[in-house]
Structure formats: structure tokens, C-alpha cells
Design a protein around this motif. Sequence first.
Motif, PDB file in Angstrom:
ATOM      1  N   LEU A   1      26.438  29.936  36.184  1.00 27.67           N
ATOM      2  CA  LEU A   1      27.299  30.917  35.519  1.00 27.67           C
ATOM      3  C   LEU A   1      28.449  31.360  36.423  1.00 27.67           C
ATOM      4  O   LEU A   1      29.577  31.539  35.951  1.00 27.67           O
ATOM      5  N   MET A   2      28.180  31.539  37.710  1.00 28.49           N
ATOM      6  CA  MET A   2      29.249  31.913  38.652  1.00 28.49           C
ATOM      7  C   MET A   2      30.305  30.804  38.710  1.00 28.49           C
ATOM      8  O   MET A   2      31.503  31.071  38.670  1.00 28.49           O
ATOM      9  N   THR A   3      29.852  29.559  38.771  1.00 27.77           N
ATOM     10  CA  THR A   3      30.778  28.429  38.825  1.00 27.77           C
ATOM     11  C   THR A   3      31.508  28.281  37.494  1.00 27.77           C
ATOM     12  O   THR A   3      32.717  28.029  37.469  1.00 27.77           O
ATOM     13  N   ALA A   4      30.803  28.444  36.385  1.00 29.28           N
ATOM     14  CA  ALA A   4      31.422  28.349  35.064  1.00 29.28           C
ATOM     15  C   ALA A   4      32.500  29.413  34.889  1.00 29.28           C
ATOM     16  O   ALA A   4      33.585  29.135  34.348  1.00 29.28           O
ATOM     17  N   HIS A   5      32.249  30.609  35.355  1.00 27.17           N
ATOM     18  CA  HIS A   5      33.230  31.698  35.279  1.00 27.17           C
ATOM     19  C   HIS A   5      34.507  31.286  36.005  1.00 27.17           C
ATOM     20  O   HIS A   5      35.621  31.464  35.499  1.00 27.17           O
ATOM     21  N   ASP A   6      34.346  30.697  37.174  1.00 27.14           N
ATOM     22  CA  ASP A   6      35.495  30.225  37.943  1.00 27.14           C
ATOM     23  C   ASP A   6      36.227  29.105  37.202  1.00 27.14           C
ATOM     24  O   ASP A   6      37.462  29.101  37.143  1.00 27.14           O
ATOM     25  N   ILE A   7      35.497  28.166  36.630  1.00 23.57           N
ATOM     26  CA  ILE A   7      36.123  27.051  35.911  1.00 23.57           C
ATOM     27  C   ILE A   7      36.983  27.571  34.765  1.00 23.57           C
ATOM     28  O   ILE A   7      38.137  27.164  34.604  1.00 23.57           O
TER      29      ILE A   7
END
Length: 172
Positions: A118-124
Amino acid sequence: MSAPLQFPQSNTVTFRLTVNGQEREISAEPRTHLADVLREHCGLTATHLGCEQGVCGACTVEIDGVPQRSCLQSATRFEGREIRTLEAFEDDPLGAALRRAFSEEHALQCGYCTPGMLMTAHDIVQRLPHADEARIREELAGNLCRCTGYRGIVRAIQRVLETYPHESSDGR
């Protein structure tokens, strides 16, 4: 009868961290990783520890707006920096959209990788509003899902990219 074990005294240092907008005073051994401080001293348990070698991505947090592994470096290195954990995105509209899409696309399996994903998806979604499937997969390469939930995770991110409002390049 053997002599009782003698352990050397541990030395602690006191330092300040800004976590999810709140300044915290921490006393810990200088070698304590940021992930351990977040979990054990701040009570922020969404940050998971998996490999403790920076490979799996379960410990991903945001440092000054950029995703980073929290298991690799001592927490003292992050004084004066803005740290955000998954808990910071509880009331965030993008975070809510991602959680909903992860649920609807069956991207949640055992859940261990989910906070880092989720942290990485938010950044993407914020940084790459026009990412295609190949780019999403490339961006997720540093996050491991041992349950092989990648299809659902990628679909969830694609869904949010398709529906989440993005500013155009001219600011509208």
C-alpha cells in the motif's frame, strides 16, 4: 552448576523523530532499526518486518515523501526527517481508494506484505498517474508477496489509476 549468564549493559541514546506529524522522543540503542522503533517505541504496528535485509518491502515507510525500507538503517539517522507510516494514511482519500481497490480486487491474501504494498502503491499513483501494467510491476519489484497476489495487487493499482482524480500538467 554453571554460572549465570552475564550480559553487557546496553547503552541507549535519546533522539527525536517526527512520525506521522507527531514529534516523539525515543530512547533506544543506537543500532536499533527504524522499523523496530516504529513498532516497539511508537506502537505503529502496520510496519511489518519480513526479511530484515531490505529485500521484501514489508517494512516500507515514507521518508520525506519517498518510500524507503525501515529495516536497514538505525532510527537515529532519521532525526529531522518526516516519517510517515501506513497509519498516517487512515483518513487520506488516496489511501482509502487503494484499500478499497485492494479489497475488491482480492489483493489481500495473508496480509503480511500489504502495508508495504500500500505504501508503494500510494507512491505509484501520486508519482506515475499514467503508469501501465508493466511500469506498475516494475515499481512493485522491490515488494514481495509470498502468496502470489500480484495479479490482484496490480489490478487494484490500475483501478485506482483509472479512477483517481489527477491534476493535469497545466494544474487543472
